[in-house]
Design a protein around this motif. Sequence first.
Motif, PDB file in Angstrom:
ATOM      1  N   MET A   5       1.250  -1.185  -0.045  1.00 14.60           N
ATOM      2  CA  MET A   5      -0.039  -0.149   0.043  1.00 14.60           C
ATOM      3  C   MET A   5       0.835   1.539  -0.499  1.00 14.60           C
ATOM      4  SD  MET A   5      -3.342  -0.951   2.890  1.00 14.60           S
ATOM      5  CE  MET A   5      -2.819  -1.886   3.337  1.00 14.60           C
ATOM      6  N   ILE A   6       2.270   1.081   0.588  1.00 16.25           N
ATOM      7  CA  ILE A   6       2.443   2.389   0.592  1.00 16.25           C
ATOM      8  C   ILE A   6       3.549   2.757  -0.239  1.00 16.25           C
ATOM      9  CG2 ILE A   6       4.354   3.344   1.833  1.00 16.25           C
ATOM     10  CD1 ILE A   6       3.536   1.734   4.760  1.00 16.25           C
ATOM     11  N   PHE A   7       4.612   1.804  -1.438  1.00 17.73           N
ATOM     12  CA  PHE A   7       5.306   2.128  -1.490  1.00 17.73           C
ATOM     13  C   PHE A   7       5.014   1.847  -3.154  1.00 17.73           C
ATOM     14  CE2 PHE A   7       7.639   1.257   1.963  1.00 17.73           C
ATOM     15  CZ  PHE A   7       8.587   2.612   2.236  1.00 17.73           C
ATOM     16  N   GLY A   8       5.125   3.022  -4.194  1.00 16.13           N
ATOM     17  CA  GLY A   8       4.512   2.462  -5.239  1.00 16.13           C
ATOM     18  C   GLY A   8       5.701   2.243  -6.560  1.00 16.13           C
ATOM     19  N   ASN A   9       5.100   1.801  -7.586  1.00 12.21           N
ATOM     20  CA  ASN A   9       6.494   1.284  -8.331  1.00 12.21           C
ATOM     21  C   ASN A   9       7.119   2.689  -9.462  1.00 12.21           C
ATOM     22  OD1 ASN A   9       8.539   0.034 -10.234  1.00 12.21           O
ATOM     23  ND2 ASN A   9       7.369  -1.567 -10.500  1.00 12.21           N
ATOM     24  N   VAL A  10       7.416   3.550  -8.303  1.00 12.14           N
ATOM     25  CA  VAL A  10       8.098   5.042  -8.498  1.00 12.14           C
ATOM     26  C   VAL A  10       9.896   5.069  -9.692  1.00 12.14           C
ATOM     27  CG1 VAL A  10       7.144   6.252  -7.063  1.00 12.14           C
ATOM     28  CG2 VAL A  10       9.744   5.452  -6.369  1.00 12.14           C
ATOM     29  N   GLY A  11       9.915   3.652  -9.713  1.00 12.27           N
ATOM     30  CA  GLY A  11      11.102   3.303 -10.146  1.00 12.27           C
ATOM     31  C   GLY A  11      11.324   2.732 -11.972  1.00 12.27           C
ATOM     32  N   PHE A  12      10.825   1.776 -11.293  1.00 10.31           N
ATOM     33  CA  PHE A  12      10.473   1.074 -13.030  1.00 10.31           C
ATOM     34  C   PHE A  12       9.780   1.509 -13.657  1.00 10.31           C
ATOM     35  CE2 PHE A  12      12.493  -3.584 -11.075  1.00 10.31           C
ATOM     36  CZ  PHE A  12      14.426  -2.606 -11.007  1.00 10.31           C
ATOM     37  N   MET A  13       8.043   1.993 -13.469  1.00 15.80           N
ATOM     38  CA  MET A  13       7.101   2.634 -13.642  1.00 15.80           C
ATOM     39  C   MET A  13       7.308   3.877 -14.125  1.00 15.80           C
ATOM     40  SD  MET A  13       3.109   1.144 -14.161  1.00 15.80           S
ATOM     41  CE  MET A  13       3.811  -0.134 -15.044  1.00 15.80           C
ATOM     42  N   GLY A  14       7.075   4.524 -12.918  1.00 17.91           N
ATOM     43  CA  GLY A  14       6.683   5.420 -12.211  1.00 17.91           C
ATOM     44  C   GLY A  14       7.757   7.150 -13.181  1.00 17.91           C
ATOM     45  N   TYR A  15       9.042   6.231 -13.723  1.00 18.60           N
ATOM     46  CA  TYR A  15      10.120   7.310 -14.133  1.00 18.60           C
ATOM     47  C   TYR A  15       9.872   6.765 -16.030  1.00 18.60           C
ATOM     48  CZ  TYR A  15      13.783   8.320 -10.804  1.00 18.60           C
ATOM     49  OH  TYR A  15      13.971   8.861  -9.067  1.00 18.60           O
ATOM     50  N   PHE A  19       1.042  16.458 -11.300  1.00  9.17           N
ATOM     51  CA  PHE A  19       2.480  15.499 -11.528  1.00  9.17           C
ATOM     52  C   PHE A  19       2.725  14.524 -10.382  1.00  9.17           C
ATOM     53  CE2 PHE A  19       7.373  13.968 -10.893  1.00  9.17           C
ATOM     54  CZ  PHE A  19       7.309  14.641 -11.793  1.00  9.17           C
ATOM     55  N   ILE A  20       2.330  14.809  -8.747  1.00  7.23           N
ATOM     56  CA  ILE A  20       2.415  14.218  -7.636  1.00  7.23           C
ATOM     57  C   ILE A  20       0.867  13.910  -7.353  1.00  7.23           C
ATOM     58  CG2 ILE A  20       1.772  14.795  -4.952  1.00  7.23           C
ATOM     59  CD1 ILE A  20       3.133  17.400  -5.653  1.00  7.23           C
ATOM     60  N   LEU A  21      -0.049  14.163  -8.689  1.00  3.75           N
ATOM     61  CA  LEU A  21      -1.592  13.174  -8.519  1.00  3.75           C
ATOM     62  C   LEU A  21      -0.761  11.728  -8.258  1.00  3.75           C
ATOM     63  CD1 LEU A  21      -4.028  12.116  -7.847  1.00  3.75           C
ATOM     64  CD2 LEU A  21      -4.567  14.213 -10.004  1.00  3.75           C
ATOM     65  N   ILE A  22      -0.361  11.868  -9.964  1.00  2.00           N
ATOM     66  CA  ILE A  22       0.048  10.639 -10.953  1.00  2.00           C
ATOM     67  C   ILE A  22       0.943   9.631 -10.403  1.00  2.00           C
ATOM     68  CG2 ILE A  22       0.686  10.282 -13.645  1.00  2.00           C
ATOM     69  CD1 ILE A  22       0.009  12.703 -14.254  1.00  2.00           C
ATOM     70  N   LEU A  23       2.164  10.444  -9.837  1.00  2.00           N
ATOM     71  CA  LEU A  23       3.301   9.116  -9.101  1.00  2.00           C
ATOM     72  C   LEU A  23       3.037   8.518  -8.092  1.00  2.00           C
ATOM     73  CD1 LEU A  23       5.718   9.297  -9.946  1.00  2.00           C
ATOM     74  CD2 LEU A  23       7.020  10.764  -8.716  1.00  2.00           C
ATOM     75  N   THR A  24       1.868   9.453  -7.566  1.00  2.00           N
ATOM     76  CA  THR A  24       1.553   8.613  -6.077  1.00  2.00           C
ATOM     77  C   THR A  24       0.232   7.248  -6.546  1.00  2.00           C
ATOM     78  OG1 THR A  24       0.086   9.986  -5.627  1.00  2.00           O
ATOM     79  CG2 THR A  24       2.537  10.509  -4.776  1.00  2.00           C
ATOM     80  N   GLY A  25       0.115   7.897  -8.111  1.00  2.00           N
ATOM     81  CA  GLY A  25      -0.574   5.783  -7.718  1.00  2.00           C
ATOM     82  C   GLY A  25       0.231   5.662  -9.086  1.00  2.00           C
ATOM     83  N   MET A  26       0.953   5.040  -8.980  1.00  2.55           N
ATOM     84  CA  MET A  26       1.806   4.071  -9.331  1.00  2.55           C
ATOM     85  C   MET A  26       1.382   2.632  -8.738  1.00  2.55           C
ATOM     86  SD  MET A  26       3.194   5.218 -11.954  1.00  2.55           S
ATOM     87  CE  MET A  26       2.280   5.731 -12.109  1.00  2.55           C
ATOM     88  N   PRO A  27       1.122   1.235  -9.669  1.00  2.33           N
ATOM     89  CA  PRO A  27       1.163   0.237  -8.798  1.00  2.33           C
ATOM     90  C   PRO A  27       2.212  -0.090  -7.877  1.00  2.33           C
ATOM     91  CG  PRO A  27       1.807  -0.297 -10.964  1.00  2.33           C
ATOM     92  CD  PRO A  27       1.678   1.357 -10.829  1.00  2.33           C
ATOM     93  N   SER A  28       2.245  -1.346  -7.068  1.00  3.66           N
ATOM     94  CA  SER A  28       3.407  -1.699  -5.877  1.00  3.66           C
ATOM     95  C   SER A  28       4.392  -1.602  -6.567  1.00  3.66           C
ATOM     96  CB  SER A  28       2.759  -2.783  -5.530  1.00  3.66           C
ATOM     97  OG  SER A  28       1.591  -2.337  -4.582  1.00  3.66           O
ATOM     98  N   ALA A  29       5.666  -1.439  -5.542  1.00  5.04           N
ATOM     99  CA  ALA A  29       6.842  -1.350  -5.990  1.00  5.04           C
ATOM    100  C   ALA A  29       7.751  -2.695  -6.802  1.00  5.04           C
ATOM    101  CB  ALA A  29       7.739  -0.890  -4.650  1.00  5.04           C
ATOM    102  N   ALA A  30       8.053  -2.878  -7.100  1.00  2.00           N
ATOM    103  CA  ALA A  30       8.480  -4.629  -7.999  1.00  2.00           C
ATOM    104  C   ALA A  30       9.414  -5.153  -6.621  1.00  2.00           C
ATOM    105  CB  ALA A  30       9.689  -4.811  -9.165  1.00  2.00           C
ATOM    106  N   LEU A  31       9.857  -3.582  -6.039  1.00  2.00           N
ATOM    107  CA  LEU A  31      11.109  -4.330  -4.676  1.00  2.00           C
ATOM    108  C   LEU A  31       9.952  -5.424  -3.417  1.00  2.00           C
ATOM    109  CD1 LEU A  31      13.442  -1.257  -4.042  1.00  2.00           C
ATOM    110  CD2 LEU A  31      13.758  -3.934  -4.918  1.00  2.00           C
TER     111      LEU A  31
END
Length: 304
Positions: free
Chosen positions: A101-111, A251-263
């Motif tokens: 719930m907390i960590f989105g996939n801001v690396g592999f998908m967010g960028y 920008f913040i709205l979209i970036l905080t809506g990424m799917p769960s982090a692959a990590l």
Amino acid sequence: MATEQIFMLFILIGLGVVLQRSKLVSAEFSKGLSTFVLYVSLPALIIKSMNYEFDPELMINSIYLLVSGILFYPLAYIVAKLVGKLLNVGEDKLGVYEFLMIFGNVGFMGYPVMRVLYGEIGIFYAAMFNFSFNLYIWTLGVYLIKKGSGEGVSARLLINPGTLAVSLGFALFGFSIQLPRVLQLVLESVGGTTTPLSMIVIGMILGTSSGFKWIKNWRLILSSVIRLLIIPLLVLGIVWFVPMPSMLKGFILILTGMPSAALAAIFSHKYGADHELASRGILLTTFLSLWTIPFLIYIESIIF
């Protein structure tokens, strides 16, 4: 145009799934590719995208995003803790749900997504917002995954490819240091592989999941809705009242809506948590984000 680009990313994810399911590549290849993206191509992309001449407006916007990122994760943690009380599961599984719930996939998908929507400046801004992601995921994130093990968390985890790349990139920007042309070309060439490779890596991770067992898991469905919609819309309700440029709010709205982090799956496997649950969470949120990310983009377009 943006929608076509988003679907392109999901086609690349599908390619990764096919490669994994068809056994055309080994598990070692998938891990190696993931390591390459994490340690080489993504840092190269961040450093190249932050190699701007100093600009006061960019600096102010960077501070907005840096502070927003620092404040976002405690907020997401509070939401996850509240929702976690409803799940009624053991500490080991609870940590995985909270992580999802907390960590989105801001690396592999967010960028890649922000690059598609905003161009190179999207990478620059994403790097600033995501700086705190690297701090929190290697401390709070590891703590959540290791809940049932009794192991501690080391401060050395803060030294990682993400924090090092952003720190170097911001130093280049802050001091207006322009890298030699040949080095810029190398960073651009290597960094350019991040988008397709990261999407394929996600597909490979999803390709190892055992089907759609998440359909019967209401807890996983609830946590996915929290990750993809509730948290970003809650963030939208807060930043709406913050005196910052409207573009940054969207920008913040979209970036905080990424799917769960692959990590989530990688950490769970490494620290002995329920990595099957983590993989299903990644699968479900990534699948649902095919609709939720365009929805958030639509919300951003009509509000800002």
